[in-house]
Write an enzyme that holds these catalytic residues in place. Structure first.
Site, PDB file in Angstrom:
ATOM      1  N   SER A 125       0.835  -1.154   0.091  1.00  0.00           N
ATOM      2  CA  SER A 125       0.064  -0.096   0.050  1.00  0.00           C
ATOM      3  C   SER A 125       0.817   1.227  -0.007  1.00  0.00           C
ATOM      4  CB  SER A 125      -0.967   0.063   0.997  1.00  0.00           C
ATOM      5  OG  SER A 125      -0.456  -0.751   2.250  1.00  0.00           O
ATOM      6  N   HIS A 166      -3.164  -2.805  -5.395  1.00  0.00           N
ATOM      7  CA  HIS A 166      -3.472  -2.375  -4.036  1.00  0.00           C
ATOM      8  C   HIS A 166      -5.024  -2.618  -3.828  1.00  0.00           C
ATOM      9  CE1 HIS A 166      -3.710   0.988  -1.046  1.00  0.00           C
ATOM     10  NE2 HIS A 166      -3.586  -0.226  -0.426  1.00  0.00           N
ATOM     11  N   GLU A 202      -6.208  -0.179  -6.798  1.00  0.00           N
ATOM     12  CA  GLU A 202      -5.344   0.834  -7.240  1.00  0.00           C
ATOM     13  C   GLU A 202      -4.243   0.001  -7.989  1.00  0.00           C
ATOM     14  OE1 GLU A 202      -4.631   4.785  -4.595  1.00  0.00           O
ATOM     15  OE2 GLU A 202      -3.605   3.153  -3.997  1.00  0.00           O
ATOM     16  N   ASN A 227      -3.767   6.880  -0.156  1.00  0.00           N
ATOM     17  CA  ASN A 227      -2.832   6.801   1.019  1.00  0.00           C
ATOM     18  C   ASN A 227      -2.150   8.035   1.037  1.00  0.00           C
ATOM     19  OD1 ASN A 227      -4.165   4.464   2.376  1.00  0.00           O
ATOM     20  ND2 ASN A 227      -2.561   3.295   1.514  1.00  0.00           N
TER      21      ASN A 227
END
Ligand code: 3HC
Length: 673
Positions: A410, A431, A443, A481
């Site tokens: 991540s 991800h 992702e 993130n």
């Protein structure tokens, strides 16, 4: 047979006129289709040798709705409401022959027809609510009259389509016909009913009010509808249908439709519809790129992520080999997968046979070498670069040529992982978001050397496992993130300056997020990413971790929790905050809700702009998709970048300037794309 350039053609079968639409891909009811339908129905009405008509579609589906691309532009006659009224007014019966998905305006055309027959696999729905709208061509008035108030509420306010079977049971269709003989069966049906009188017209049916059903439905869905304008409008229209005559009901429907159509929420939801589809396109990879076959998936790690990821493929019918290092971890992982499936079955969303079929596709093993056969291997072990590099080195030695090697990292650098292999072109990031069997976002992280066909294959696979995939470049935290970082930094700073976790979380929840940053920390685990050195206390979060306040799982984190995990303000956290304010000599002041928005949300937009400037996301709408499907950004605000544009870039920039943040150039110039 007459054929013209129009997407509508007519076929004569003795005394029956069959009207056929051929407007790929989904037979949307654009102007040419509406004009063609109007002309064809007029032709059928005027021709004395015609006794009945059938309306059907070529291609993959019956009309899937109004043409959304026409919204917001001047509309050409005939407008859909007029067209459907004209269909219903025909003095010769008209049969809708439905296959695929009769959605929105398509369902309304079917409702205006006097009879409806459908293939067994057909679905009918009024998904307008998902676009922030309501069925605006008499649908809210005809549907309850035909199918009853409870089903009409379900269909309009929730927007989920119903099966042909459900439709038949509710009287929404008259007959289910053969899967492969719709055209002939509809024709035969038309012959059966051509002489029947009176012709049944939905708008003329009586409908008794059912306030209990309305109250129960509204209550049961209050949480789901929170913040949205369209569900209430759909409910109000359905109620109106039971309280007034058809003309008044339609007038009410029209005014509600126009109100929604010109509002921000519908604009946001329509933006998302196209954003989601646009996200599947990779700018420099042609749509016709040949895909690598993926018939067998390998997964490394049977923990929470690995298990959740495996479920996606098992549910889609793909065999999965899952590898662990200890029999205990492997057994635990497989047991969790089974338990999750059984819970789904207990809720009636899967049959016991489907559970067994999915489990039968799973091969658990302790043999790393078993990863020599899969076409795609996804590594899902914990976040540690050395561990991941070691795995990829070993994978490189055994994976079959051409296999796609993916990491579920991540945050970490995919290029550094790919560099451990002799085939960096086959390495990609996938991800997934936790819980990986539920969250829709994927992702797809594109390394410097990732091959185009690898990306295209992974994007296609994502659709197959019902994920919404977005391409991200290599950058710490990728898109989602990375944008969390400024939000979290500012939320932490605001705590010290005088805000409480409750205030910050409340502002986020009122904005429409499912939870605020501190509620999220408690859910995910305050100890996540903690260095575990009790002597090193460098932040409020470290202090909480040292005290064992790890969040919901310990019934204590930023909040205190009871056994039912109901949060309460924590006196201990208030103390800790006071201590830290003193220790860091941060003067305390009253923090306004507005400041929380500016510092925790505007900074996210700014980060999004930087991500775009650096080319780490392809387009602003991709960022919106990430935040809606991965983090619960409120759908009716269209994602952070859409929201910023709707609020006005100037306002966002002014808010950032006020607090001294460096502002991304593209945001300042309003040139975000
Ligand atoms: N108008 C215009 N284009 C549409 C469309 C519509 N109603 N529905 C789908 N499309 C386009 C998509 O944008 C896509 O285009 P692209 O290939 O260029 O990206 C293409 O058709 C194929 O769509 P999907 O990729 O979504 O194909 P699927 O097979 O996965 O799904 C579908 C097909 C179930 C029909 C899905 O497209 C869908 O749900 N469409 C929206 C249906 C809808 O919301 N209808 C209501 C419209 S509002 C309305 O009718 C108002 C009226 O009450 C007045």
């Amino acid at each position: 047979m007459t054929t013209t350039a129009s997407p509508i053609r007519t076929e004569r079968h003795d005394d029956i006129l069959v009207i056929v639409s051929d407007n790929p891909p989904v037979n949307a009811l654009g102007a040419a289709v509406r004009q063609g339908l109007e002309a064809a129905v007029k032709q059928g009405v005027a021709d004395a040798s015609i006794t009945a008509m059938v309306i059907r579609c070529d291609g993959r589906t019956f009309f899937a709705g109004a043409d959304i691309t026409e919204f917001g532009k001047p509309m050409q006659a005939p407008l859909l409401p007029m067209l459907v009224d004209m269909i219903e007014a025909s003095d010769k019966p008209i049969v809708a022959a439905i296959h695929g998905t009769a959605l929105g305006g398509g369902c309304e055309v079917a409702l205006a027809c006097h009879y409806r027959v459908a293939a067994p696999s057909a679905k009918l729905g009024t998904p307008e609510v998902k676009l922030g709208l309501l069925p605006g061509a008499g649908g809210t008035q005809r549907l309850p009259r035909v199918a009853g108030i409870p089903l009409a509420l379900e269909m309009t306010a929730k927007g989920d389509p119903v099966s042909a079977r459900t439709a038949l049971d509710a009287g929404l269709i008259d007959r289910i016909v053969g899967e492969d003989s719709l055209a002939e069966d509809a024709l035969a049906f038309a012959r059966e009913i051509r002489a029947k009188r009176p012709i049944p017209r939905a708008s003329q049916r009586a409908l008794a009010p059912d306030p209990d059903a309305v109250a129960a439905f509204t209550k049961a869905n209050a949480r789901r509808f929170r913040g949205f304008e369209a569900p209430a409008a759909n409910i109000a229209c359905v109620v109106k249908a039971s309280e007034t005559g058809y003309p008044e009901g339609v007038a009410f429907e029209r005014s509600e439709f126009m109100r929604l159509m010109t509002g921000n929420q519908s604009a946001a939801q329509r933006h998302l519809f196209f954003a989601e589809r646009q996200a599947a396109r990779i700018d420099d990879v042609p749509a016709e790129t040949a895909l690598r076959p993926v018939d067998h998936v390998g997964i490394i790690g049977a923990g929470t992520m690995g298990g959740g990821i495996a479920m996606n493929f098992l549910s889609a019918g793909l065999p999965v080999t899952i590898v662990e290092t200890s029999a205990e971890a492997l057994d635990r992982g497989v047991a969790v997968i089974r338990r999750n499936y059984e819970a789904t079955a207990a809720k009636g969303r899967m049959t016991p046979e489907q559970v067994e079929r999915a489990m039968a596709l799973l091969t658990p093993t302790l043999e790393f070498d078993a990863l020599g056969t899969p076409d795609l291997v996804i590594e899902a072990v914990y976040e540690n670069m050395e561990v991941k590099q070691d795995i990829f080195t070993r994978l490189d030695a055994i994976a079959k040529p051409g296999a796609i090697l993916a990491s579920n990292t991540s945050y970490l650098d995919i290029d550094a992982i790919a560099a451990c292999t002799a085939r960096p072109q086959d390495v990609v990031g996938m991800h997934f978001f936790s819980p990986a069997n539920v969250m829709k976002l994927l992702e797809v992280v594109r390394g410097a050397k990732t091959a185009g066909d690898v990306l295209a294959t992974v994007m296609a696979l994502a659709k197959k496992i019902r994920k919404v995939a977005v391409v991200a470049g290599v950058t710490y935290g990728f898109i989602g993130n990375r944008m969390l970082i400024p939000r979290q930094t500012e939320a932490n700073a605001l705590l010290l300056e005088g805000a409480s976790p409750e205030q910050i979380d409340r502002v986020h929840v009122e904005f429409g997020m499912p939870m605020g940053p501190f509620q999220m920390a408690d859910l995910a685990g305050v100890d996540i990413g903690w260095h575990r050195d009790p002597a090193r206390i460098e932040s409020v979060r470290d202090q909480l971790a040292v005290e064992g306040r790890w969040g919901q799982k310990k019934q204590a984190g930023f909040y205190d929790y009871d056994e039912k995990r109901t949060p309460r303000s924590s006196p201990r956290v208030a103390e800790i905050l006071d201590e830290w304010r003193l220790k860091t000599q941060t003067p305390q002041r009253q923090i306004s809700d507005e400041e929380i928005v500016e510092r925790t949300l505007y900074t996210m937009v700014n980060e999004g702009a930087l991500i775009l400037e650096e080319g780490k996301a392809q387009r602003a709408s991709d960022i919106d998709v990430v935040w809606i499907y991965g983090y619960g950004w409120p759908v009716y605000r269209g994602g952070p970048m859409f929201w910023a544009k709707a609020e006005g870039y100037d306002k966002i920039v002014a808010g950032l300037d006020k607090h001294g943040f460096p502002v991304a150039n593209s945001l300042r110039q309003g040139s975000i794309k």
